[in-house]
Design an enzyme around this catalytic site. Structure first.
Site, PDB file in Angstrom:
ATOM      1  N   SER A 410       0.815  -1.213   0.000  1.00 18.14           N
ATOM      2  CA  SER A 410       0.000   0.000   0.000  1.00 18.14           C
ATOM      3  C   SER A 410       0.851   1.267   0.000  1.00 18.14           C
ATOM      4  CB  SER A 410      -0.941  -0.001   1.203  1.00 18.14           C
ATOM      5  OG  SER A 410      -0.246  -0.261   2.398  1.00 18.14           O
ATOM      6  N   HIS A 431      -2.858  -2.971  -5.421  1.00 22.92           N
ATOM      7  CA  HIS A 431      -3.185  -2.529  -4.062  1.00 22.92           C
ATOM      8  C   HIS A 431      -4.682  -2.642  -3.830  1.00 22.92           C
ATOM      9  CE1 HIS A 431      -3.564   0.989  -1.003  1.00 22.92           C
ATOM     10  NE2 HIS A 431      -3.579  -0.181  -0.396  1.00 22.92           N
ATOM     11  N   GLU A 443      -5.956  -0.118  -6.810  1.00 25.26           N
ATOM     12  CA  GLU A 443      -4.909   0.721  -7.389  1.00 25.26           C
ATOM     13  C   GLU A 443      -3.923  -0.197  -8.105  1.00 25.26           C
ATOM     14  OE1 GLU A 443      -3.953   4.821  -5.044  1.00 25.26           O
ATOM     15  OE2 GLU A 443      -3.422   3.011  -3.975  1.00 25.26           O
ATOM     16  N   ASN A 481      -3.215   6.799  -0.481  1.00 20.10           N
ATOM     17  CA  ASN A 481      -2.521   6.921   0.804  1.00 20.10           C
ATOM     18  C   ASN A 481      -1.570   8.106   0.831  1.00 20.10           C
ATOM     19  OD1 ASN A 481      -3.825   4.819   2.031  1.00 20.10           O
ATOM     20  ND2 ASN A 481      -2.259   3.304   1.586  1.00 20.10           N
TER      21      ASN A 481
END
Length: 673
Positions: A410, A431, A443, A481
């Site tokens: 991540s 991800h 992702e 993130n």
């Protein structure tokens, strides 16, 4: 001069005129279809030898809604409201023969017909609410008159389609006919009813008010509808149908439709509709790129993420080999997968047979070498670069040539992971978001050497496992993130300056987020990313973790929790914050809600602009898709980049400048794409 053949044709069967649409792929109700339908119905009405008509569609579905290529363009006559009124006004009965899906305008065409028959697998729906709208061609007025107020509320305000059986039970359709004999059965039905009079017209049916049903429905869906304007407008239109005549109801429907259509929420939801489809395109990889076959998937790690990832492929019918390092961890992971499937079956979303079919596709093993046969291997172990590099070094030695090697990291650098192999072109990031079997976002992280066909294959595979995929470049935290970091940094700083977890979380929830940053931390686990040294306390979060306040799982985090995980303010957290404010000598002051928005949300927008400037996202709308599907950004605000544009870039820049943040050039110039 060349003329384009009409997508509508007519067929005469004795005294029955069959009107057929052939407008692939979904018989969208574009201008040519509307014009063809108008001409065909007029033909049938004018021909004295015609006793009845049937409207049906070739291909895989009945009219599945509007033509999205016409969105935002001037509409050509006849407009749908005029067309459906003309269909209903016919002095000869018209039968809708429905297969596939009758959605949106397609459902409104069916409602305007005097009778409806459907194949057993057919579905009918009015999904306009998902675009921030309502059925605007009399749908909110005809539907409750035909199917009753309770079902009309469900269909319009929630937007989910109903089955042919549900439609039959409610009176929305008149008969379920053969799956493979729809055309013949519709023709036979039209012969049955051709002489029946009076012709049943939906707009002329009586409808009694049902305030109890409306109140119960509104209460039951209050949480789902929170913040959205369109569900309330749909409900209001259904209520209006029961209180007034059809003409007054249609006038009210039209005014509500225009109010929604010109509002920010529908603009945001329509933006997302197109953004999701755009995200599937890879700018420099041709759409016709040959895909690698993926018939068998390997997964490393049977923990929460690995098990959840496995379920996506099992549910799609793909065999999965899952590898763990200990029998205990493997057995626990397999048990969780089964438990999750059985819970789904208990809710009626799967049959016991489907559960067993999915589990039969799973091969649990402790043998790492078993990963030599899968076409795709996904590593799903904890976030540690050395561990991941070791796994990929081992994987490189045994995976078959051409296998796609993916990491579920991540945050970490996919290029550094790929460098441990002799085949960096085969390495990609995948991800998934937790819980991986539920969350829709994926992702897809493109390394510097990731091959185009690998990228194209993973994007196509995402669709197969019902994920919304977005391509991201290699940068710490990728898209979602990375944008979360400044929000969390500022939220933590605001705590020390005088705000409370409750205030910061409330501002985010009132904005439309499902939860605030500290509620999210408690849900995910305060201990995530903690260095595990209780003597090394460098932040408020470190201290919470050192004291065992790991969040909901420990009934204590930024909040205290009871056995039902209901949060309440924590006196201990208040003490810890006071201690840290004193220790850091941070001046205390009243923090406004506006400042919380500026420092936690404006900074996210700014980070999104930087991501675009660095080429780590393909387009601004991709960032919106990430935040809608991965983090619960409110759909009716369209994603952070759309929201920033709607708010005004000057306003965002002024807020960032006020607090001394460096501003991305593209944001300051108002040139975000």
């Amino acid at each position: 001069m060349t003329t384009t053949a009409s997508p509508i044709r007519t067929e005469r069967h004795d005294d029955i005129l069959v009107i057929v649409s052939d407008n692939p792929p979904v018989n969208a109700l574009g201008a040519a279809v509307r014009q063809g339908l108008e001409a065909a119905v007029k033909q049938g009405v004018a021909d004295a030898s015609i006793a009845a008509m049937v409207i049906r569609c070739d291909g895989r579905t009945f009219f599945a809604g509007a033509d999205i290529t016409e969105f935002g363009k001037p509409m050509q006559a006849p407009l749908l409201p005029m067309l459906v009124d003309m269909i209903e006004a016919s002095d000869k009965p018209i039968v809708a023969a429905i297969h596939g899906t009758a959605l949106g305008g397609g459902c409104e065409v069916a409602l305007a017909c005097h009778y409806r028959v459907a194949a057993p697998s057919a579905k009918l729906g009015t999904p306009e609410v998902k675009l921030g709208l309502l059925p605007g061609a009399g749908g909110t007025q005809r539907l409750p008159r035909v199917a009753g107020i309770p079902l009309a509320l469900e269909m319009t305000a929630k937007g989910d389609p109903v089955s042919a059986r549900t439609a039959l039970d409610a009176g929305l359709i008149d008969r379920i006919v053969g799956e493979d004999s729809l055309a013949e059965d519709a023709l036979a039905f039209s012969r049955e009813i051709r002489a029946k009079r009076p012709i049943p017209r939906a707009s002329q049916r009586a409808l009694a008010p049902d305030p109890d049903a409306v109140a119960a429905f509104t209460k039951a869906n209050a949480r789902r509808f929170r913040g959205f304007e369109a569900p309330a407008a749909n409900i209001a239109c259904i209520v209006k149908a029961s209180e007034t005549g059809y003409p007054e109801g249609v006038e009210f429907e039209r005014s509500e439709f225009m109010r929604l259509m010109t509002g920010n929420q529908s603009a945001a939801q329509r933006h997302l509709f197109f953004a999701e489809r755009q995200a599937a395109r890879i700018d420099d990889v041709p759409a016709e790129t040959a895909l690698r076959p993926v018939d068998h998937v390997g997964i490393i790690g049977a923990g929460t993420m690995g098990g959840g990832i496995a379920m996506n492929f099992l549910s799609a019918g793909l065999p999965v080999t899952i590898v763990e390092t200990s029998a205990e961890a493997l057995d626990r992971g397999v048990a969780v997968i089964r438990r999750n499937y059985e819970a789904t079956a208990a809710k009626g979303r799967m049959t016991p047979e489907q559960v067993e079919r999915a589990m039969a596709l799973l091969t649990p093993t402790l043998e790492f070498d078993a990963l030599g046969t899968p076409d795709l291997v996904i590593e799903a172990v904890y976030e540690n670069m050395e561990v991941k590099q070791d796994i990929f070094t081992r994987l490189d030695a045994i995976a078959k040539p051409g296998a796609i090697l993916a990491s579920n990291t991540s945050y970490l650098d996919i290029d550094a992971i790929a460098a441990c192999t002799a085949r960096p072109q085969d390495v990609v990031g995948m991800h998934f978001f937790s819980p991986a079997n539920v969350m829709k976002l994926l992702e897809v992280v493109r390394g510097a050497k990731t091959a185009g066909d690998v990228l194209a294959t993973v994007m196509a595979l995402a669709k197969k496992i019902r994920k919304v995929a977005v391509v991201a470049g290699v940068t710490y935290g990728f898209i979602g993130n990375r944008m979360l970091i400044p929000r969390q940094t500022e939220a933590n700083a605001l705590l020390l300056e005088g705000a409370s977890p409750e205030q910061i979380d409330r501002v985010h929830v009132e904005f439309g987020m499902p939860m605030g940053p500290f509620q999210m931390a408690d849900l995910a686990g305060v201990d995530i990313g903690w260095h595990r040294d209780p003597t090394r306390i460098e932040s408020v979060r470190d201290q919470l973790a050192a004291e065992g306040r790991w969040g909901q799982k420990k009934q204590a985090g930024f909040y205290d929790y009871d056995e039902k995980r209901t949060p309440r303010s924590s006196p201990r957290v208040a003490e810890i914050l006071d201690e840290w404010r004193l220790k850091t000598q941070t001046p205390q002051r009243q923090i406004s809600d506006e400042e919380i928005v500026e420092r936690t949300l404006y900074t996210m927008v700014n980070e999104g602009a930087l991501i675009l400037e660095e080429g780590k996202a393909q387009r601004a709308s991709d960032i919106d898709v990430v935040w809608i599907y991965g983090y619960g950004w409110p759909v009716y605000r369209g994603g952070p980049m759309f929201w920033a544009k709607a708010e005004g870039y000057d306003k965002i820049v002024a807020g960032l400048d006020k607090h001394g943040f460096p501003v991305a050039n593209s944001l300051r110039q108002g040139n975000i794409k």
